[in-house]
Design a protein around this motif. Structure first.
Motif, PDB file in Angstrom:
ATOM      1  N   PRO A 162       0.813  -1.223   0.000  1.00 36.61           N
ATOM      2  CA  PRO A 162       0.000   0.000   0.000  1.00 36.61           C
ATOM      3  C   PRO A 162       0.847   1.274   0.000  1.00 36.61           C
ATOM      4  O   PRO A 162       0.428   2.305  -0.538  1.00 36.61           O
ATOM      5  CB  PRO A 162      -0.835  -0.116   1.277  1.00 36.61           C
ATOM      6  CG  PRO A 162      -0.212  -1.214   2.073  1.00 36.61           C
ATOM      7  CD  PRO A 162       0.457  -2.121   1.113  1.00 36.61           C
ATOM      8  N   TYR A 163       2.045   1.215   0.572  1.00 34.59           N
ATOM      9  CA  TYR A 163       2.924   2.392   0.543  1.00 34.59           C
ATOM     10  C   TYR A 163       3.422   2.649  -0.878  1.00 34.59           C
ATOM     11  O   TYR A 163       3.426   3.792  -1.347  1.00 34.59           O
ATOM     12  CB  TYR A 163       4.097   2.185   1.492  1.00 34.59           C
ATOM     13  CG  TYR A 163       5.090   3.327   1.489  1.00 34.59           C
ATOM     14  CD1 TYR A 163       4.711   4.598   1.890  1.00 34.59           C
ATOM     15  CD2 TYR A 163       6.409   3.135   1.077  1.00 34.59           C
ATOM     16  CE1 TYR A 163       5.612   5.658   1.899  1.00 34.59           C
ATOM     17  CE2 TYR A 163       7.320   4.174   1.085  1.00 34.59           C
ATOM     18  CZ  TYR A 163       6.921   5.438   1.484  1.00 34.59           C
ATOM     19  OH  TYR A 163       7.811   6.485   1.479  1.00 34.59           O
ATOM     20  N   GLY A 210       0.719   4.115  -2.832  1.00 37.56           N
ATOM     21  CA  GLY A 210       0.539   5.519  -2.463  1.00 37.56           C
ATOM     22  C   GLY A 210       1.532   6.422  -3.168  1.00 37.56           C
ATOM     23  O   GLY A 210       1.184   7.541  -3.577  1.00 37.56           O
ATOM     24  N   LYS A 215      -3.010  13.312  -5.008  1.00 38.57           N
ATOM     25  CA  LYS A 215      -3.298  12.471  -3.857  1.00 38.57           C
ATOM     26  C   LYS A 215      -2.075  12.446  -2.942  1.00 38.57           C
ATOM     27  O   LYS A 215      -0.959  12.642  -3.384  1.00 38.57           O
ATOM     28  CB  LYS A 215      -3.635  11.054  -4.309  1.00 38.57           C
ATOM     29  CG  LYS A 215      -4.967  10.950  -5.040  1.00 38.57           C
ATOM     30  CD  LYS A 215      -5.282   9.499  -5.354  1.00 38.57           C
ATOM     31  CE  LYS A 215      -6.620   9.366  -6.069  1.00 38.57           C
ATOM     32  NZ  LYS A 215      -6.939   7.951  -6.374  1.00 38.57           N
ATOM     33  N   GLU A 264       1.241   0.430   9.244  1.00 37.89           N
ATOM     34  CA  GLU A 264      -0.152   0.206   9.674  1.00 37.89           C
ATOM     35  C   GLU A 264      -0.896   1.476  10.077  1.00 37.89           C
ATOM     36  O   GLU A 264      -2.071   1.662   9.695  1.00 37.89           O
ATOM     37  CB  GLU A 264      -0.158  -0.812  10.827  1.00 37.89           C
ATOM     38  CG  GLU A 264      -1.538  -1.326  11.208  1.00 37.89           C
ATOM     39  CD  GLU A 264      -2.223  -0.450  12.246  1.00 37.89           C
ATOM     40  OE1 GLU A 264      -3.459  -0.519  12.359  1.00 37.89           O
ATOM     41  OE2 GLU A 264      -1.516   0.322  12.941  1.00 37.89           O
ATOM     42  N   ARG A 318      -0.855   4.347   8.883  1.00 40.15           N
ATOM     43  CA  ARG A 318      -1.195   5.185   7.726  1.00 40.15           C
ATOM     44  C   ARG A 318      -1.938   4.407   6.643  1.00 40.15           C
ATOM     45  O   ARG A 318      -2.311   4.975   5.615  1.00 40.15           O
ATOM     46  CB  ARG A 318       0.087   5.762   7.107  1.00 40.15           C
ATOM     47  CG  ARG A 318       0.939   6.540   8.072  1.00 40.15           C
ATOM     48  CD  ARG A 318       2.269   6.950   7.454  1.00 40.15           C
ATOM     49  NE  ARG A 318       2.118   7.953   6.429  1.00 40.15           N
ATOM     50  CZ  ARG A 318       3.128   8.432   5.695  1.00 40.15           C
ATOM     51  NH1 ARG A 318       4.352   7.969   5.895  1.00 40.15           N
ATOM     52  NH2 ARG A 318       2.915   9.356   4.785  1.00 40.15           N
ATOM     53  N   CYS A 319      -2.128   3.119   6.851  1.00 39.82           N
ATOM     54  CA  CYS A 319      -2.663   2.247   5.809  1.00 39.82           C
ATOM     55  C   CYS A 319      -4.188   2.207   5.850  1.00 39.82           C
ATOM     56  O   CYS A 319      -4.790   1.955   6.895  1.00 39.82           O
ATOM     57  CB  CYS A 319      -2.101   0.838   5.962  1.00 39.82           C
ATOM     58  SG  CYS A 319      -2.605  -0.291   4.648  1.00 39.82           S
ATOM     59  N   SER A 320      -4.806   2.443   4.704  1.00 36.47           N
ATOM     60  CA  SER A 320      -6.269   2.414   4.609  1.00 36.47           C
ATOM     61  C   SER A 320      -6.793   1.021   4.274  1.00 36.47           C
ATOM     62  O   SER A 320      -7.995   0.793   4.256  1.00 36.47           O
ATOM     63  CB  SER A 320      -6.746   3.402   3.537  1.00 36.47           C
ATOM     64  OG  SER A 320      -6.204   3.060   2.269  1.00 36.47           O
ATOM     65  N   LYS A 321      -5.879   0.083   3.985  1.00 38.22           N
ATOM     66  CA  LYS A 321      -6.277  -1.268   3.579  1.00 38.22           C
ATOM     67  C   LYS A 321      -5.973  -2.312   4.644  1.00 38.22           C
ATOM     68  O   LYS A 321      -6.121  -3.503   4.417  1.00 38.22           O
ATOM     69  CB  LYS A 321      -5.541  -1.663   2.283  1.00 38.22           C
ATOM     70  CG  LYS A 321      -5.736  -0.693   1.130  1.00 38.22           C
ATOM     71  CD  LYS A 321      -7.163  -0.712   0.627  1.00 38.22           C
ATOM     72  CE  LYS A 321      -7.326   0.239  -0.572  1.00 38.22           C
ATOM     73  NZ  LYS A 321      -8.716   0.253  -1.062  1.00 38.22           N
ATOM     74  N   ILE A 371      -0.301  10.531   0.799  1.00 40.48           N
ATOM     75  CA  ILE A 371      -0.370   9.485   1.816  1.00 40.48           C
ATOM     76  C   ILE A 371      -0.572  10.190   3.153  1.00 40.48           C
ATOM     77  O   ILE A 371       0.290  10.961   3.589  1.00 40.48           O
ATOM     78  CB  ILE A 371       0.922   8.648   1.841  1.00 40.48           C
ATOM     79  CG1 ILE A 371       1.184   8.027   0.463  1.00 40.48           C
ATOM     80  CG2 ILE A 371       0.829   7.561   2.893  1.00 40.48           C
ATOM     81  CD1 ILE A 371       2.523   7.316   0.360  1.00 40.48           C
ATOM     82  N   ASP A 372      -1.700   9.978   3.778  1.00 40.69           N
ATOM     83  CA  ASP A 372      -2.006  10.653   5.032  1.00 40.69           C
ATOM     84  C   ASP A 372      -1.043  10.229   6.144  1.00 40.69           C
ATOM     85  O   ASP A 372      -0.538   9.098   6.165  1.00 40.69           O
ATOM     86  CB  ASP A 372      -3.444  10.352   5.467  1.00 40.69           C
ATOM     87  CG  ASP A 372      -4.461  10.959   4.510  1.00 40.69           C
ATOM     88  OD1 ASP A 372      -4.146  12.000   3.907  1.00 40.69           O
ATOM     89  OD2 ASP A 372      -5.554  10.382   4.361  1.00 40.69           O
TER      90      ASP A 372
END
Length: 327
Positions: A252-253, A256, A272, A291, A293-296, A274-275
């Motif tokens: 996911p990183y 991103g 976009k 983890e 910062r991960c939306s998945k 990465i929050d």
């Protein structure tokens, strides 16, 4: 990977910065990477991921204290660099392994002419006369687009981009077998950037030079590299052939990073992002570092660190969701 074909093998490298003010900063954590002869690898990640610390460790240039290699091995042609004495590493540094430093302001000596600084490297390693070393230094400057007539000028007489070219000329002067390039084109305009990349490509092609390219620019990675390693919070989270990761990023990183790139296909007026921020290196979580910062993420992500999983040939991912199809 065939170990005999590796020019450099980093095994479980961990580097800490230890100070009274901040405590123990875990900059690099069990980092492993093999670089084959003639291979170019891109090392990509946010500022503070530990990329430069890895490069400095390879050349034993970490400032100690506060920097300290707490574990791991770095094998160059079968010999552990971390066990070499000062005399042994000096024979390698600059001649066989060279580094293009990110900040030319600190890489150059302000009281010596740029020509003398390049010639000194050549004179120490090539066993030529001082006159011949100066001639070769002039040729090195010409290669990066600086007229040899400026050899006797000092760093303060050059712009930031010109200083960076001098640093590059110094690194390439002895035709190294392994080149560590830390953001080599950051301060350069587009035209000179293309020339420098072409020069490094020629070096790689003609001399079978290996390259570790540290960069934020995925476009440069696509043009220059055979493989790419994505680094986050001191460790590699995804590594594989450039085509495989660019076409099918799994972590996911990594996704991103690609989603943050400008695209002609997008109608959005904003890029976009990465929050969130990378975790505090003095207080790293015992589970997946991404983890928070991960939306998945799933329940397992906050429970334990993921292991490397091979999702396709040579394409490895450190993620509990590796191999799953998710949008």
């Amino acid at each position: 990977m065939n170990q005999n074909n590796n020019i450099l093998s980093i095994k479980d490298l961990s580097v800490h910065y230890i100070t009274k003010e901040t405590g123990i900063c875990k900059a690099v954590n069990k980092f492993s990477l093999d670089i084959k002869k003639g291979e170019a690898i891109g090392l990509v990640g946010e500022t503070g991921a530990g990329k430069t610390t890895v490069a400095l460790s390879i050349l034993k240039l970490l400032q100690t204290p506060p920097g300290k290699v707490v574990s791991g091995e770095i094998f160059y042609k079968g010999k552990d660099i971390l066990k070499m004495n000062n005399s042994e590493i000096r024979k390698i540094r600059g001649e066989e392994i060279s580094m293009i430093f990110q900040d030319p302001m600190t890489a150059l000596n302000p009281i010596d002419s740029v020509g003398k600084q390049i010639a000194e490297v050549i004179y120490l390693h090539k066993k030529v006369s001082k006159r011949e070393a100066m001639k070769l230094a002039a040729d090195a400057l010409e290669l990066v687009g600086i007229p040899k007539e400026r050899m006797n000028e000092y760093p303060n007489q050059f712009s930031g981009g010109m200083k960076q070219r001098v640093v590059i000329a110094t690194a390439l002067a002895c035709s190294p077998q392994l080149l560590l390039a830390d953001e080599p084109t950051t301060a350069l305009d587009v035209t000179i950037q293309a020339q420098v990349l072409d020069l490094m490509n020629e070096l790689k092609k003609n001399l079978n030079t290996s390259l570790l390219l540290i960069t934020h620019d995925l476009g440069v990675v696509a043009e220059m590299c055979d493989r790419v390693a994505i680094m986050y919070a001191g460790e590699i989270v995804e590594i594989g052939p450039v085509k495989s990761i660019f076409r099918n990023p799994q972590h996911p990183y990594t996704r991103g990073l690609f989603e943050a790139l400008p695209s002609n296909k997008s109608n959005s007026k904003r890029l976009k992002q990465i929050d969130g921020l990378m975790p505090d290196p003095t207080n790293l979580p015992p589970y997946c570092k991404f983890e928070p910062r991960c939306s998945k993420g799933s329940k397992g992500c906050g429970a334990q660190c993921p292991e490397f999983i091979e999702v396709s040939e040579g394409h490895w991912v450190r993620c509990h969701l590796a191999g799953e199809k998710w949008g």
